[in-house]
Motif scaffolding. Sequence first.
Motif, PDB file in Angstrom:
ATOM      1  N   GLN A 150      18.583 -18.487  14.862  1.00 32.10           N
ATOM      2  CA  GLN A 150      16.994 -19.308  14.384  1.00 32.10           C
ATOM      3  C   GLN A 150      16.814 -19.497  12.750  1.00 32.10           C
ATOM      4  OE1 GLN A 150      14.782 -20.246  16.564  1.00 32.10           O
ATOM      5  NE2 GLN A 150      16.019 -19.841  18.150  1.00 32.10           N
ATOM      6  N   LEU A 151      17.720 -18.599  12.044  1.00 34.25           N
ATOM      7  CA  LEU A 151      17.544 -18.779  10.444  1.00 34.25           C
ATOM      8  C   LEU A 151      18.253 -19.963  10.033  1.00 34.25           C
ATOM      9  CD1 LEU A 151      18.518 -15.161   9.421  1.00 34.25           C
ATOM     10  CD2 LEU A 151      16.133 -16.301   8.966  1.00 34.25           C
ATOM     11  N   PHE A 152      19.267 -20.345  10.988  1.00 38.73           N
ATOM     12  CA  PHE A 152      19.789 -21.794  10.565  1.00 38.73           C
ATOM     13  C   PHE A 152      19.221 -22.977  10.830  1.00 38.73           C
ATOM     14  CE2 PHE A 152      24.086 -19.345  10.464  1.00 38.73           C
ATOM     15  CZ  PHE A 152      24.339 -19.641   9.520  1.00 38.73           C
ATOM     16  N   LYS A 153      18.339 -23.049  12.047  1.00 39.80           N
ATOM     17  CA  LYS A 153      17.534 -23.592  12.301  1.00 39.80           C
ATOM     18  C   LYS A 153      16.361 -23.953  11.497  1.00 39.80           C
ATOM     19  CE  LYS A 153      14.616 -25.269  16.434  1.00 39.80           C
ATOM     20  NZ  LYS A 153      14.341 -25.059  17.891  1.00 39.80           N
ATOM     21  N   GLU A 154      15.763 -22.717  11.114  1.00 40.93           N
ATOM     22  CA  GLU A 154      14.760 -22.813  10.045  1.00 40.93           C
ATOM     23  C   GLU A 154      14.981 -23.290   8.636  1.00 40.93           C
ATOM     24  OE1 GLU A 154      11.378 -19.654   8.103  1.00 40.93           O
ATOM     25  OE2 GLU A 154      13.397 -18.792   8.711  1.00 40.93           O
ATOM     26  N   VAL A 155      16.572 -23.386   8.201  1.00 43.03           N
ATOM     27  CA  VAL A 155      16.781 -23.981   7.112  1.00 43.03           C
ATOM     28  C   VAL A 155      16.762 -25.394   7.269  1.00 43.03           C
ATOM     29  CG1 VAL A 155      18.845 -24.109   5.555  1.00 43.03           C
ATOM     30  CG2 VAL A 155      18.138 -21.842   6.213  1.00 43.03           C
ATOM     31  N   ASP A 156      17.329 -25.876   8.342  1.00 38.49           N
ATOM     32  CA  ASP A 156      17.122 -27.339   8.411  1.00 38.49           C
ATOM     33  C   ASP A 156      15.892 -27.981   8.553  1.00 38.49           C
ATOM     34  OD1 ASP A 156      20.204 -27.268   8.595  1.00 38.49           O
ATOM     35  OD2 ASP A 156      20.151 -26.984  10.888  1.00 38.49           O
ATOM     36  N   ILE A 157      15.083 -27.404   9.117  1.00 36.29           N
ATOM     37  CA  ILE A 157      13.612 -27.931   9.300  1.00 36.29           C
ATOM     38  C   ILE A 157      12.868 -27.837   7.948  1.00 36.29           C
ATOM     39  CG2 ILE A 157      11.596 -27.368  10.250  1.00 36.29           C
ATOM     40  CD1 ILE A 157      12.757 -26.275  12.715  1.00 36.29           C
ATOM     41  N   ILE A 158      13.324 -26.775   7.471  1.00 43.07           N
ATOM     42  CA  ILE A 158      12.582 -27.090   5.773  1.00 43.07           C
ATOM     43  C   ILE A 158      13.273 -28.124   4.813  1.00 43.07           C
ATOM     44  CG2 ILE A 158      12.198 -25.510   3.512  1.00 43.07           C
ATOM     45  CD1 ILE A 158      12.221 -23.065   5.693  1.00 43.07           C
ATOM     46  N   LYS A 159      14.352 -28.274   5.036  1.00 48.10           N
ATOM     47  CA  LYS A 159      14.979 -29.432   4.327  1.00 48.10           C
ATOM     48  C   LYS A 159      14.500 -30.655   4.545  1.00 48.10           C
ATOM     49  CE  LYS A 159      19.419 -27.105   2.837  1.00 48.10           C
ATOM     50  NZ  LYS A 159      21.032 -27.063   3.158  1.00 48.10           N
ATOM     51  N   SER A 160      14.424 -30.697   6.013  1.00 43.83           N
ATOM     52  CA  SER A 160      14.123 -32.108   6.604  1.00 43.83           C
ATOM     53  C   SER A 160      12.494 -32.267   5.927  1.00 43.83           C
ATOM     54  CB  SER A 160      13.979 -31.992   7.891  1.00 43.83           C
ATOM     55  OG  SER A 160      13.188 -33.382   8.576  1.00 43.83           O
ATOM     56  N   CYS A 161      11.606 -31.378   5.985  1.00 46.21           N
ATOM     57  CA  CYS A 161      10.270 -31.525   5.499  1.00 46.21           C
ATOM     58  C   CYS A 161      10.178 -31.819   4.032  1.00 46.21           C
ATOM     59  CB  CYS A 161       9.787 -30.238   5.835  1.00 46.21           C
ATOM     60  SG  CYS A 161       9.316 -29.741   7.589  1.00 46.21           S
ATOM     61  N   GLN A 162      11.092 -31.353   3.312  1.00 49.24           N
ATOM     62  CA  GLN A 162      11.126 -31.426   1.870  1.00 49.24           C
ATOM     63  C   GLN A 162      11.276 -32.849   1.302  1.00 49.24           C
ATOM     64  OE1 GLN A 162      13.604 -28.435   0.236  1.00 49.24           O
ATOM     65  NE2 GLN A 162      12.093 -27.110   0.003  1.00 49.24           N
ATOM     66  N   GLU A 163      12.345 -33.609   2.359  1.00 51.89           N
ATOM     67  CA  GLU A 163      12.813 -34.872   2.041  1.00 51.89           C
ATOM     68  C   GLU A 163      11.888 -35.911   2.141  1.00 51.89           C
ATOM     69  OE1 GLU A 163      16.032 -35.657   4.422  1.00 51.89           O
ATOM     70  OE2 GLU A 163      17.640 -34.399   3.306  1.00 51.89           O
ATOM     71  N   ARG A 164      10.871 -35.574   3.389  1.00 52.45           N
ATOM     72  CA  ARG A 164       9.873 -36.250   3.755  1.00 52.45           C
ATOM     73  C   ARG A 164       8.667 -36.220   2.734  1.00 52.45           C
ATOM     74  NH1 ARG A 164       8.516 -34.919   9.767  1.00 52.45           N
ATOM     75  NH2 ARG A 164       9.274 -33.093   9.204  1.00 52.45           N
ATOM     76  N   MET A 165       8.401 -35.036   2.201  1.00 49.62           N
ATOM     77  CA  MET A 165       7.365 -34.918   1.132  1.00 49.62           C
ATOM     78  C   MET A 165       7.655 -35.432  -0.067  1.00 49.62           C
ATOM     79  SD  MET A 165       6.434 -30.688   1.544  1.00 49.62           S
ATOM     80  CE  MET A 165       5.673 -30.254   2.810  1.00 49.62           C
ATOM     81  N   GLN A 166       8.773 -35.654  -0.418  1.00 49.50           N
ATOM     82  CA  GLN A 166       9.336 -36.007  -1.698  1.00 49.50           C
ATOM     83  C   GLN A 166       9.079 -37.675  -1.726  1.00 49.50           C
ATOM     84  OE1 GLN A 166      10.100 -34.474  -4.429  1.00 49.50           O
ATOM     85  NE2 GLN A 166       9.925 -36.283  -5.546  1.00 49.50           N
ATOM     86  N   GLN A 167       9.333 -38.149  -0.443  1.00 52.01           N
ATOM     87  CA  GLN A 167       9.178 -39.706  -0.479  1.00 52.01           C
ATOM     88  C   GLN A 167       7.703 -40.122  -0.475  1.00 52.01           C
ATOM     89  OE1 GLN A 167      10.953 -40.792   3.534  1.00 52.01           O
ATOM     90  NE2 GLN A 167      13.116 -40.244   2.916  1.00 52.01           N
ATOM     91  N   HIS A 168       7.181 -39.325  -0.087  1.00 52.68           N
ATOM     92  CA  HIS A 168       5.470 -39.595  -0.136  1.00 52.68           C
ATOM     93  C   HIS A 168       4.848 -39.224  -1.508  1.00 52.68           C
ATOM     94  CE1 HIS A 168       5.683 -39.568   4.493  1.00 52.68           C
ATOM     95  NE2 HIS A 168       4.265 -40.123   4.087  1.00 52.68           N
ATOM     96  N   LEU A 169       5.458 -38.438  -2.123  1.00 49.56           N
ATOM     97  CA  LEU A 169       5.154 -37.780  -3.339  1.00 49.56           C
ATOM     98  C   LEU A 169       5.495 -38.904  -4.290  1.00 49.56           C
ATOM     99  CD1 LEU A 169       3.980 -35.854  -5.289  1.00 49.56           C
ATOM    100  CD2 LEU A 169       6.231 -34.912  -5.744  1.00 49.56           C
ATOM    101  N   ASP A 170       6.493 -39.702  -4.226  1.00 48.91           N
ATOM    102  CA  ASP A 170       6.976 -40.872  -4.947  1.00 48.91           C
ATOM    103  C   ASP A 170       5.924 -42.120  -4.834  1.00 48.91           C
ATOM    104  OD1 ASP A 170       9.134 -39.485  -6.003  1.00 48.91           O
ATOM    105  OD2 ASP A 170      10.490 -40.226  -4.735  1.00 48.91           O
ATOM    106  N   LYS A 171       5.732 -42.229  -3.621  1.00 41.35           N
ATOM    107  CA  LYS A 171       4.699 -43.159  -3.354  1.00 41.35           C
ATOM    108  C   LYS A 171       3.314 -43.035  -3.924  1.00 41.35           C
ATOM    109  CE  LYS A 171       6.708 -44.690   1.238  1.00 41.35           C
ATOM    110  NZ  LYS A 171       6.459 -44.805   2.706  1.00 41.35           N
ATOM    111  N   ALA A 172       2.865 -41.748  -3.947  1.00 45.32           N
ATOM    112  CA  ALA A 172       1.484 -41.406  -4.542  1.00 45.32           C
ATOM    113  C   ALA A 172       1.539 -41.480  -6.147  1.00 45.32           C
ATOM    114  CB  ALA A 172       1.303 -39.764  -4.200  1.00 45.32           C
ATOM    115  N   ASN A 173       2.466 -41.157  -6.668  1.00 42.55           N
ATOM    116  CA  ASN A 173       3.010 -41.362  -8.233  1.00 42.55           C
ATOM    117  C   ASN A 173       2.880 -42.886  -8.489  1.00 42.55           C
ATOM    118  OD1 ASN A 173       3.059 -38.721  -8.908  1.00 42.55           O
ATOM    119  ND2 ASN A 173       5.272 -38.941  -8.283  1.00 42.55           N
ATOM    120  N   ALA A 174       3.377 -43.853  -7.545  1.00 42.31           N
ATOM    121  CA  ALA A 174       3.390 -45.034  -7.932  1.00 42.31           C
ATOM    122  C   ALA A 174       1.831 -45.779  -7.826  1.00 42.31           C
ATOM    123  CB  ALA A 174       4.354 -45.908  -7.193  1.00 42.31           C
TER     124      ALA A 174
END
Length: 490
Positions: free
Chosen positions: A218-242
């Motif tokens: 479950q710890l390995f699965k938690e790491v993968d989920i958090i990384k996926s969420c960070q990537e999607r957040m960063q994409q929307h953050l770039d759009k918000a800055n623009a």
Amino acid sequence: MELVGSPLTAMHTHPRSTPNNFLPAISTMASSYKNRFPYYPLPQTFTLPWMPRSYYKTAAINPTLAPFTKCAEGVTPGKTLPFVCNRTDLFTRYTPKDWYQSNMTNYKESESLRQNSERLRDDTCRMIQDKHQQTMKTQGESTKNLGVRVSDIGFWKSELCHELDEMIKETRALTDVKKQLERALAETEAPLQVARECLLHREKRMGIDLVHDEVEKQLFKEVDIIKSCQERMQQHLDKANAQLMSNRGAQHDLERDLVNKQAAHRIDDRCHHLRNTSDGISYYRGVECVDATITVPETWAKFTDTNIFRSQNDRAASAKLRDSIETLLVVMADEMWSQFNTVNVAFTNCISETADAKSKIQSHLAKTLQEIFQLEMNIAAIRKAIRDKGPPLKVAQTRLDERTRRPNMELCRDPPQLRLVNEVYELDETIQNLHQRLRDAEDTLQTLVRAKSVLEHDLGVKASSLFIDQEKCMGMRKTFPITPRLVGYV
């Protein structure tokens, strides 16, 4: 100094002060009348400004000639001062006819000038009235045009104000969502770090405990989920800055246009309300020849309309992006929080009994610390009481010392002397008692401090037992963000 007998200026035209004496200074005589003619002593009226009665009065006197001086011996009678009565012909200048003709000429010339002036005044009055009516008409038309212009500027200014308020609200809303997204992105770093730390610490397990159990999966699965969420957040953050850059650009254009409209409205409104009696009006020569205009009414209105249209498009895109970010935050918070709870279940059973014992030790330690604090306050009060007894003791001893200096029979063992001695003994006894109480309190404090050390050592032992599961794993996971923090509201 004028020659005696010459025509002088009248007294009423140029008054002259009467000399204090009738003879000039010797230096003046020597410089003014050298080698000319001797001095004739005349009566007092000859030294005064000329008037007719003075002249005739003087002419009736036969002056006596003084003897010639050596400096005037070679002067001929033609060069000497003529007799005053021989100059009567100088005072008759015009005839009565001349006087009358001069007056008539002045009368006629004055009448002609008055007639010309009267005709000029009539023409001027008519011209002033005509020009006044023309000026008032022209000024009224200019005032009317300024009023229409003020109304047009007011309309566009209200449109700009409305659109600017809407754009500011939208920009603030997008900024808040962006900050919310940034906070949520920052909050994911702590869970990711916790999951990695837990995996690292579980690698230190020894013996049969070093297994690939459900907690590690479950710890390995938690790491993968958090990384996926960070990537999607960063994409929307770039759009918000623009999008924010685009919004601020549109807002800047609106604000600049609004500032210009406000300045123009203020200027034109002031010009519209200017009157001939207003303050601040002045002459500005040549200003009508200056043409500083750069637009016409059509381009002027189109410029503002273009700014408003651009702002509306940016607001629509910003609102759409905000909805997308808010939906993303909710979905990701649910995913991470669900996985966090699944991982925590594996750590709860093995640490409950040890945690209860640690809680009791902490309770006793807190009470001991509170008692130490109270005792320290008591010790401080005792020390203050000892210090407070110092000044009274000094006063009593100083009084006794001063009374030892009394002369001869005045050294009497009177009631004040006895009372001062007793006061000194009482103060000494009080201070000794306080010092004894201070030593007792300090001893008690040392005992409490030793008890505190024992409790802290026992607490450290319990903490060492829970170091792997509770302190390094569950201790870190207790700081995992709650749902509002994952969404970015906190």
